[in-house]
Design a protein around this motif. Structure first.
Motif, PDB file in Angstrom:
ATOM      1  N   GLN A 141       0.840  -1.185   0.000  1.00  0.00           N
ATOM      2  CA  GLN A 141       0.000   0.000   0.000  1.00  0.00           C
ATOM      3  C   GLN A 141       0.876   1.234   0.000  1.00  0.00           C
ATOM      4  O   GLN A 141       1.892   1.288   0.690  1.00  0.00           O
ATOM      5  CB  GLN A 141      -0.911   0.001   1.235  1.00  0.00           C
ATOM      6  CG  GLN A 141      -1.826   1.222   1.362  1.00  0.00           C
ATOM      7  CD  GLN A 141      -1.215   2.344   2.199  1.00  0.00           C
ATOM      8  OE1 GLN A 141      -0.224   2.153   2.898  1.00  0.00           O
ATOM      9  NE2 GLN A 141      -1.798   3.524   2.117  1.00  0.00           N
ATOM     10  N   ILE A 142       0.491   2.229  -0.797  1.00  0.00           N
ATOM     11  CA  ILE A 142       1.173   3.519  -0.783  1.00  0.00           C
ATOM     12  C   ILE A 142       0.133   4.625  -0.578  1.00  0.00           C
ATOM     13  O   ILE A 142      -1.037   4.472  -0.910  1.00  0.00           O
ATOM     14  CB  ILE A 142       1.985   3.784  -2.064  1.00  0.00           C
ATOM     15  CG1 ILE A 142       1.119   3.616  -3.315  1.00  0.00           C
ATOM     16  CG2 ILE A 142       3.213   2.894  -2.121  1.00  0.00           C
ATOM     17  CD1 ILE A 142       1.812   4.035  -4.605  1.00  0.00           C
ATOM     18  N   GLY A 143       0.588   5.749  -0.027  1.00  0.00           N
ATOM     19  CA  GLY A 143      -0.311   6.863   0.234  1.00  0.00           C
ATOM     20  C   GLY A 143      -0.736   6.915   1.693  1.00  0.00           C
ATOM     21  O   GLY A 143      -0.295   6.127   2.526  1.00  0.00           O
ATOM     22  N   HIS A 144      -1.605   7.872   1.976  1.00  0.00           N
ATOM     23  CA  HIS A 144      -2.084   8.018   3.350  1.00  0.00           C
ATOM     24  C   HIS A 144      -2.973   6.840   3.726  1.00  0.00           C
ATOM     25  O   HIS A 144      -3.452   6.102   2.860  1.00  0.00           O
ATOM     26  CB  HIS A 144      -2.850   9.334   3.513  1.00  0.00           C
ATOM     27  CG  HIS A 144      -4.240   9.278   2.966  1.00  0.00           C
ATOM     28  ND1 HIS A 144      -5.337   9.061   3.769  1.00  0.00           N
ATOM     29  CD2 HIS A 144      -4.711   9.390   1.698  1.00  0.00           C
ATOM     30  CE1 HIS A 144      -6.427   9.048   3.018  1.00  0.00           C
ATOM     31  NE2 HIS A 144      -6.084   9.236   1.767  1.00  0.00           N
ATOM     32  N   THR A 145      -3.219   6.666   4.995  1.00  0.00           N
ATOM     33  CA  THR A 145      -4.042   5.564   5.462  1.00  0.00           C
ATOM     34  C   THR A 145      -5.434   6.056   5.823  1.00  0.00           C
ATOM     35  O   THR A 145      -5.589   7.105   6.457  1.00  0.00           O
ATOM     36  CB  THR A 145      -3.426   4.900   6.703  1.00  0.00           C
ATOM     37  OG1 THR A 145      -3.358   5.866   7.752  1.00  0.00           O
ATOM     38  CG2 THR A 145      -2.037   4.368   6.404  1.00  0.00           C
ATOM     39  N   GLY A 146      -6.461   5.273   5.412  1.00  0.00           N
ATOM     40  CA  GLY A 146      -7.808   5.519   5.895  1.00  0.00           C
ATOM     41  C   GLY A 146      -7.930   5.175   7.367  1.00  0.00           C
ATOM     42  O   GLY A 146      -8.440   5.978   8.165  1.00  0.00           O
ATOM     43  N   PRO A 147      -7.472   3.991   7.769  1.00  0.00           N
ATOM     44  CA  PRO A 147      -7.412   3.689   9.204  1.00  0.00           C
ATOM     45  C   PRO A 147      -6.531   4.699   9.932  1.00  0.00           C
ATOM     46  O   PRO A 147      -5.594   5.264   9.354  1.00  0.00           O
ATOM     47  CB  PRO A 147      -6.794   2.283   9.234  1.00  0.00           C
ATOM     48  CG  PRO A 147      -7.161   1.693   7.919  1.00  0.00           C
ATOM     49  CD  PRO A 147      -7.096   2.835   6.939  1.00  0.00           C
ATOM     50  N   LEU A 148      -6.817   4.930  11.192  1.00  0.00           N
ATOM     51  CA  LEU A 148      -6.081   5.924  11.969  1.00  0.00           C
ATOM     52  C   LEU A 148      -4.762   5.342  12.456  1.00  0.00           C
ATOM     53  O   LEU A 148      -4.542   5.076  13.634  1.00  0.00           O
ATOM     54  CB  LEU A 148      -6.944   6.423  13.130  1.00  0.00           C
ATOM     55  CG  LEU A 148      -8.251   7.108  12.701  1.00  0.00           C
ATOM     56  CD1 LEU A 148      -9.036   7.570  13.917  1.00  0.00           C
ATOM     57  CD2 LEU A 148      -7.981   8.273  11.752  1.00  0.00           C
ATOM     58  N   MET A 149      -3.879   5.170  11.489  1.00  0.00           N
ATOM     59  CA  MET A 149      -2.527   4.660  11.691  1.00  0.00           C
ATOM     60  C   MET A 149      -1.565   5.595  10.964  1.00  0.00           C
ATOM     61  O   MET A 149      -1.974   6.360  10.085  1.00  0.00           O
ATOM     62  CB  MET A 149      -2.413   3.234  11.142  1.00  0.00           C
ATOM     63  CG  MET A 149      -3.322   2.228  11.825  1.00  0.00           C
ATOM     64  SD  MET A 149      -2.754   1.796  13.477  1.00  0.00           S
ATOM     65  CE  MET A 149      -1.392   0.676  13.074  1.00  0.00           C
ATOM     66  N   PRO A 150      -0.268   5.560  11.285  1.00  0.00           N
ATOM     67  CA  PRO A 150       0.673   6.475  10.634  1.00  0.00           C
ATOM     68  C   PRO A 150       0.701   6.305   9.116  1.00  0.00           C
ATOM     69  O   PRO A 150       0.746   5.185   8.599  1.00  0.00           O
ATOM     70  CB  PRO A 150       2.023   6.095  11.255  1.00  0.00           C
ATOM     71  CG  PRO A 150       1.673   5.448  12.557  1.00  0.00           C
ATOM     72  CD  PRO A 150       0.381   4.739  12.325  1.00  0.00           C
ATOM     73  N   SER A 151       0.691   7.419   8.399  1.00  0.00           N
ATOM     74  CA  SER A 151       0.744   7.384   6.937  1.00  0.00           C
ATOM     75  C   SER A 151       2.167   7.320   6.397  1.00  0.00           C
ATOM     76  O   SER A 151       2.379   6.923   5.248  1.00  0.00           O
ATOM     77  CB  SER A 151       0.043   8.618   6.352  1.00  0.00           C
ATOM     78  OG  SER A 151      -1.340   8.573   6.575  1.00  0.00           O
ATOM     79  N   GLU A 152       3.144   7.732   7.197  1.00  0.00           N
ATOM     80  CA  GLU A 152       4.529   7.807   6.726  1.00  0.00           C
ATOM     81  C   GLU A 152       5.019   6.518   6.074  1.00  0.00           C
ATOM     82  O   GLU A 152       5.720   6.576   5.045  1.00  0.00           O
ATOM     83  CB  GLU A 152       5.453   8.202   7.881  1.00  0.00           C
ATOM     84  CG  GLU A 152       6.941   8.201   7.551  1.00  0.00           C
ATOM     85  CD  GLU A 152       7.345   9.237   6.503  1.00  0.00           C
ATOM     86  OE1 GLU A 152       8.396   9.054   5.875  1.00  0.00           O
ATOM     87  OE2 GLU A 152       6.602  10.215   6.307  1.00  0.00           O
ATOM     88  N   PRO A 153       4.701   5.310   6.590  1.00  0.00           N
ATOM     89  CA  PRO A 153       5.177   4.092   5.916  1.00  0.00           C
ATOM     90  C   PRO A 153       4.672   3.942   4.485  1.00  0.00           C
ATOM     91  O   PRO A 153       5.207   3.131   3.731  1.00  0.00           O
ATOM     92  CB  PRO A 153       4.634   2.959   6.802  1.00  0.00           C
ATOM     93  CG  PRO A 153       4.525   3.583   8.159  1.00  0.00           C
ATOM     94  CD  PRO A 153       4.078   4.983   7.894  1.00  0.00           C
ATOM     95  N   GLY A 154       3.666   4.741   4.101  1.00  0.00           N
ATOM     96  CA  GLY A 154       3.137   4.669   2.745  1.00  0.00           C
ATOM     97  C   GLY A 154       3.784   5.619   1.760  1.00  0.00           C
ATOM     98  O   GLY A 154       3.310   5.729   0.614  1.00  0.00           O
ATOM     99  N   ARG A 155       4.851   6.292   2.147  1.00  0.00           N
ATOM    100  CA  ARG A 155       5.540   7.159   1.180  1.00  0.00           C
ATOM    101  C   ARG A 155       6.099   6.301   0.046  1.00  0.00           C
ATOM    102  O   ARG A 155       6.884   5.375   0.270  1.00  0.00           O
ATOM    103  CB  ARG A 155       6.702   7.901   1.855  1.00  0.00           C
ATOM    104  CG  ARG A 155       6.320   9.041   2.760  1.00  0.00           C
ATOM    105  CD  ARG A 155       5.677  10.196   2.026  1.00  0.00           C
ATOM    106  NE  ARG A 155       6.497  10.815   1.016  1.00  0.00           N
ATOM    107  CZ  ARG A 155       7.206  11.928   1.182  1.00  0.00           C
ATOM    108  NH1 ARG A 155       7.212  12.531   2.355  1.00  0.00           N
ATOM    109  NH2 ARG A 155       7.892  12.438   0.182  1.00  0.00           N
ATOM    110  N   PRO A 156       5.729   6.596  -1.203  1.00  0.00           N
ATOM    111  CA  PRO A 156       6.204   5.781  -2.322  1.00  0.00           C
ATOM    112  C   PRO A 156       7.726   5.742  -2.451  1.00  0.00           C
ATOM    113  O   PRO A 156       8.282   4.761  -2.964  1.00  0.00           O
ATOM    114  CB  PRO A 156       5.578   6.465  -3.543  1.00  0.00           C
ATOM    115  CG  PRO A 156       4.361   7.149  -3.005  1.00  0.00           C
ATOM    116  CD  PRO A 156       4.750   7.611  -1.632  1.00  0.00           C
ATOM    117  N   LEU A 157       8.399   6.787  -1.971  1.00  0.00           N
ATOM    118  CA  LEU A 157       9.851   6.844  -2.156  1.00  0.00           C
ATOM    119  C   LEU A 157      10.566   5.706  -1.441  1.00  0.00           C
ATOM    120  O   LEU A 157      11.678   5.327  -1.831  1.00  0.00           O
ATOM    121  CB  LEU A 157      10.384   8.196  -1.682  1.00  0.00           C
ATOM    122  CG  LEU A 157      11.785   8.575  -2.176  1.00  0.00           C
ATOM    123  CD1 LEU A 157      11.834   8.618  -3.699  1.00  0.00           C
ATOM    124  CD2 LEU A 157      12.194   9.926  -1.607  1.00  0.00           C
TER     125      LEU A 157
END
Length: 269
Positions: A145-161
């Motif tokens: 998964q990439i991008g922000h998260t719908g669930p209230l969890m950190p979005s940072e792990p989804g940075r495509p870079l």
């Protein structure tokens, strides 16, 4: 052929898990009290003319929301409409390797999915690297998964870079990055353009909500890089495809998007 690159026929454990409570703001549906019948999922695919949905196992820390064996049962009951995507307990890499190897070699699964936000670490985490090596050996894609998260969890792990480093370390690895990468869609496109084996799926977004830069990529040199997905049951295929004809895709780009790319990348006959 139309292939949904990201779906899940859920167990009741998965549907009721509190991590998805925030998504109900969008679906406006309460948590179900009964498991979704397999017939409901298959009817949803038929309604939109979808030939195959890749359906995920879900392994979270200390909790298995959908096991590989449950996915295998759903696949068997689907008469060819569902194909499995494996998971494992990534906190125990050797256990995960054995389980994923079994799912691919014995159960016939077509890939592996890791949801980094569930583990609150990026895809460059050391625990995932043995899984990437296994994917290369088995010849199956790594999906994420990439991008922000719908669930209230950190979005940072989804940075495509982060996937840039994974692709540099494993150039043979086919990487399928789901959910478009918003708000970092341009970053996702840059990584997919740079690396031959990095791809994007459009799960969790309707065609009418695709960012303009993604549509331009689909129309042009990225037509071999983008594939259709839904994130079912959060979104049905019929809803996800609404507005597709307004995107200005030519016949080749549309065919590749709807099924040709997924067919090639996942080895679907």
């Amino acid at each position: 052929m139309i292939i949904d690159a990201w779906g899940q026929h859920p167990t009741l454990r998965h549907s009721q898990d509190p991590v998805f409570d925030s998504l109900r703001r969008w679906t406006k549906e309460p948590a179900p009290e009964k498991a979704i019948p397999i017939e409901t999922t298959l009817a949803s695919l038929d309604q939109a003319g979808v030939d195959v949905m890749l359906t995920n196992a879900w392994y979270a820390p200390h909790n298995v929301l959908i096991s590989n064996d449950e996915v295998a049962e759903f696949v068997t009951a689907s008469n060819g409409k569902l194909l499995g995507i494996a998971g494992g307990d990534y906190a125990k890499p050797m256990d995960a390797i054995r389980e994923i190897s079994r799912a691919v070699t014995e159960l016939g699964f077509k890939g592996v999915r890791i949801i980094p936000w569930l583990w609150e670490v990026p895809p460059t985490d050391r625990r995932f690297y043995p899984i990437y090596a296994l994917c290369c050996e088995l010849g199956v894609p790594f999906c994420t998964q990439i991008g922000h998260t719908g669930p209230l969890m950190p979005s940072e792990p989804g940075r495509p870079l982060y996937l840039d480093q994974v692709a540099l370390d494993f150039p043979e690895l086919k990487i399928v990055a789901g959910h478009i990468g918003y708000p970092w869609t341009e970053e996702a496109i840059a990584v997919a353009t740079k690396h031959e084996n990095v791809f994007i799926d459009t799960s969790a977004y309707t065609a009418s909500r695709y960012p303009p830069e993604l549509v331009r990529y689909m129309q042009g040199h990225g037509r071999h890089k983008i594939m259709f997905g839904t994130n079912y049951p959060m979104m049905t295929a019929a809803k996800a495809l609404a507005g597709l004809d307004t995107l200005g895709l030519d016949d080749e780009a549309k065919a590749l998007f709807l099924g040709g790319n997924a067919q090639r990348i996942f080895g679907i006959g």
